[in-house]
Design a protein around this motif. Sequence first.
Motif, mmCIF file in Angstrom:
data_model
loop_
_atom_site.group_PDB
_atom_site.id
_atom_site.type_symbol
_atom_site.label_atom_id
_atom_site.label_comp_id
_atom_site.label_asym_id
_atom_site.label_seq_id
_atom_site.Cartn_x
_atom_site.Cartn_y
_atom_site.Cartn_z
ATOM 1 N N ASP A 145 59.373 9.713 57.460
ATOM 2 C CA ASP A 145 58.000 10.045 57.859
ATOM 3 C C ASP A 145 57.148 8.834 58.237
ATOM 4 O OD1 ASP A 145 58.731 12.670 57.249
ATOM 5 O OD2 ASP A 145 58.005 12.495 55.197
ATOM 6 N N VAL A 146 57.748 7.875 58.909
ATOM 7 C CA VAL A 146 56.988 6.740 59.437
ATOM 8 C C VAL A 146 56.216 7.201 60.669
ATOM 9 C CG1 VAL A 146 57.183 4.448 60.508
ATOM 10 C CG2 VAL A 146 58.642 5.057 58.546
ATOM 11 N N ASP A 147 54.991 6.745 60.798
ATOM 12 C CA ASP A 147 54.153 7.131 61.941
ATOM 13 C C ASP A 147 53.090 6.065 62.156
ATOM 14 O OD1 ASP A 147 52.765 8.390 63.943
ATOM 15 O OD2 ASP A 147 51.925 9.966 62.678
ATOM 16 N N GLY A 173 59.489 -2.228 63.028
ATOM 17 C CA GLY A 173 59.277 -0.797 63.249
ATOM 18 C C GLY A 173 60.518 -0.111 63.782
ATOM 19 N N ALA A 174 61.232 -0.784 64.683
ATOM 20 C CA ALA A 174 62.455 -0.203 65.227
ATOM 21 C C ALA A 174 63.481 0.015 64.127
ATOM 22 C CB ALA A 174 63.026 -1.117 66.316
ATOM 23 N N ALA A 175 63.619 -0.956 63.225
ATOM 24 C CA ALA A 175 64.562 -0.814 62.117
ATOM 25 C C ALA A 175 64.163 0.328 61.194
ATOM 26 C CB ALA A 175 64.645 -2.119 61.337
ATOM 27 N N LEU A 176 62.862 0.526 61.019
ATOM 28 C CA LEU A 176 62.382 1.580 60.123
ATOM 29 C C LEU A 176 62.768 2.975 60.596
ATOM 30 C CD1 LEU A 176 58.770 0.337 59.252
ATOM 31 C CD2 LEU A 176 60.671 0.569 57.652
ATOM 32 N N ILE A 177 62.724 3.207 61.913
ATOM 33 C CA ILE A 177 62.914 4.590 62.377
ATOM 34 C C ILE A 177 64.291 4.851 62.991
ATOM 35 C CG2 ILE A 177 60.430 4.768 62.815
ATOM 36 C CD1 ILE A 177 61.246 5.118 65.819
ATOM 37 N N GLY A 178 65.154 3.808 63.051
ATOM 38 C CA GLY A 178 66.514 4.083 63.488
ATOM 39 C C GLY A 178 67.036 3.252 64.635
ATOM 40 N N GLY A 179 66.251 2.289 65.128
ATOM 41 C CA GLY A 179 66.759 1.398 66.160
ATOM 42 C C GLY A 179 65.915 1.350 67.414
ATOM 43 N N PHE A 211 47.111 -5.895 79.968
ATOM 44 C CA PHE A 211 46.844 -6.696 78.785
ATOM 45 C C PHE A 211 47.209 -6.026 77.466
ATOM 46 C CE2 PHE A 211 43.062 -4.195 79.655
ATOM 47 C CZ PHE A 211 42.694 -3.725 78.402
ATOM 48 N N ALA A 212 47.409 -4.729 77.457
ATOM 49 C CA ALA A 212 47.640 -4.018 76.203
ATOM 50 C C ALA A 212 49.028 -3.407 76.173
ATOM 51 C CB ALA A 212 46.593 -2.925 76.015
ATOM 52 N N ASN A 213 49.836 -3.831 75.224
ATOM 53 C CA ASN A 213 51.146 -3.221 75.005
ATOM 54 C C ASN A 213 51.052 -2.258 73.826
ATOM 55 O OD1 ASN A 213 53.874 -3.559 73.169
ATOM 56 N ND2 ASN A 213 54.309 -3.304 75.343
ATOM 57 N N VAL A 214 51.558 -1.044 74.022
ATOM 58 C CA VAL A 214 51.546 -0.024 72.981
ATOM 59 C C VAL A 214 52.983 0.350 72.659
ATOM 60 C CG1 VAL A 214 50.805 2.308 72.356
ATOM 61 C CG2 VAL A 214 49.348 0.881 73.817
ATOM 62 N N ALA A 215 53.365 0.265 71.388
ATOM 63 C CA ALA A 215 54.688 0.690 70.933
ATOM 64 C C ALA A 215 54.504 1.704 69.810
ATOM 65 C CB ALA A 215 55.505 -0.500 70.449
ATOM 66 N N ILE A 216 55.242 2.804 69.895
ATOM 67 C CA ILE A 216 55.047 3.935 68.987
ATOM 68 C C ILE A 216 56.260 4.082 68.082
ATOM 69 C CG2 ILE A 216 54.635 6.430 68.881
ATOM 70 C CD1 ILE A 216 53.609 6.000 71.887
ATOM 71 N N PHE A 217 56.036 4.026 66.791
ATOM 72 C CA PHE A 217 57.106 4.093 65.802
ATOM 73 C C PHE A 217 56.916 5.357 64.964
ATOM 74 C CE2 PHE A 217 56.107 -0.214 66.939
ATOM 75 C CZ PHE A 217 57.346 -0.726 67.300
ATOM 76 N N LYS A 218 57.696 6.364 65.276
ATOM 77 C CA LYS A 218 57.536 7.656 64.616
ATOM 78 C C LYS A 218 58.911 8.231 64.283
ATOM 79 C CE LYS A 218 54.928 11.949 65.018
ATOM 80 N NZ LYS A 218 53.852 12.642 65.755
ATOM 81 N N SER A 231 52.302 13.448 61.152
ATOM 82 C CA SER A 231 51.344 14.377 61.745
ATOM 83 C C SER A 231 51.882 14.920 63.059
ATOM 84 C CB SER A 231 50.021 13.650 62.009
ATOM 85 O OG SER A 231 50.161 12.778 63.105
ATOM 86 N N LYS A 232 51.210 15.922 63.575
ATOM 87 C CA LYS A 232 51.614 16.514 64.847
ATOM 88 C C LYS A 232 50.833 15.917 66.016
ATOM 89 C CE LYS A 232 53.105 20.883 62.829
ATOM 90 N NZ LYS A 232 52.944 22.358 62.822
ATOM 91 N N ARG A 233 50.249 14.731 65.788
ATOM 92 C CA ARG A 233 49.483 14.078 66.849
ATOM 93 C C ARG A 233 50.388 13.718 68.014
ATOM 94 N NH1 ARG A 233 46.913 9.889 62.650
ATOM 95 N NH2 ARG A 233 49.110 9.428 62.517
ATOM 96 N N SER A 234 49.897 13.930 69.189
ATOM 97 C CA SER A 234 50.619 13.479 70.378
ATOM 98 C C SER A 234 49.903 12.270 70.939
ATOM 99 C CB SER A 234 50.673 14.592 71.432
ATOM 100 O OG SER A 234 49.369 14.928 71.852
#
Length: 360
Positions: free
Chosen positions: A133-135, A258-264, A115-122, A7-10
């Motif tokens: 197209d992982v997101d 997730g890192a392995a899925l999108i390239g490292g 308290f909250a860690n956010v990691a984005i795999f896109k 998606s084009k979500r930011s």
Amino acid sequence: MLRQVVSKRSIASFTKNHNIVPKKYGGRYTVTLIPGDGIGKEVTDSVVKIFASQGLPIDWERIDVPGMSNENEVKKAVESLKRNKIGLKGIWHTSADQTGYGSLNVALRKQLDIFANVAIFKSLKGVKTKIPDVDLVVIRENTEGEYSGLEHESVPGVVESLKIITKPKTERIARFAFDFALENNRSTVTAVHKANIMKLSDGLFKNTVAEVGEKEYPDIKVNTIIVDNASMQAVAKPHQFDVMVTPSMYGTILGNIGAALIGGPGLIPGANYGREHAVFEPGSRHVGLDIENQNIANPTAMILSATLMLNQLGLREESKRISNAVYAVIEEGKTTTKDIGGNASTTEFTDAVIDKLNAQ
């Protein structure tokens, strides 16, 4: 139904129920800069150079504290972040062989209650991967769980490590995950657990997330999944996941998948949020000691983490311009680093991003 198109979500700035008020004088922000260990200096230098080239209103308060320092050294970083509210951070190295104190990364989070860690795999255009197209987003609780740091040797040869899960902190991370989903147009939150074995601790986490979702967020679907199955499903069919919320250790494991899925790991932006502070750092916990000082590290994760920071500061247009320049350089494929199939140095990649920005 699986989502086959990214998606084009930011990723919006996350301010709901938070009181993060950055330090600002004369239209400029003071931001704590903690390079960390390994490739941290090289990739944070990349961000500093890009920001300077665009004349962004950021003044850096640099704190050089290596991860192998004693825990008292983290106070320098804590004091700076208490003043500035916002920080950009490399990863501190925690050796499995060190004794006498735990991870400075964990200590920082606990002292500031981020308290909250956010990691984005896109998935990124120009990076070849087995599954396109992982997101997905992994949100993990930063301050308790397996990383509570409570270990002792009860008798010689018998070590007990305490995993702490509390209802208030689970409710807090659950609401964070659901609020994040709402603000970023995501439809499902999946709680990851091991309640079939750890029936009390992970049972509390699983049931609390489901309860918060069902009672307070009727527009967001809530699922639960056992961590080992989640790992398999993330590898086989990652498109079924949207936002995953986890105790501390499970999020680290899924983050590496997730890192392995999108390239490292060099491609994963991330952030840590509390009520009063936000610290932005790469979403995958790799220090890069093996490539330190070789000028070959991929600075993408750090640059994109810095664009999340710009969003938090309200500099949305600047954030969009820089992230788009990074995406364009990677898609073009002429000046990419070794980890994603190129032969460019960190410096050359950074300069290519600046050239794209100046050409806009």
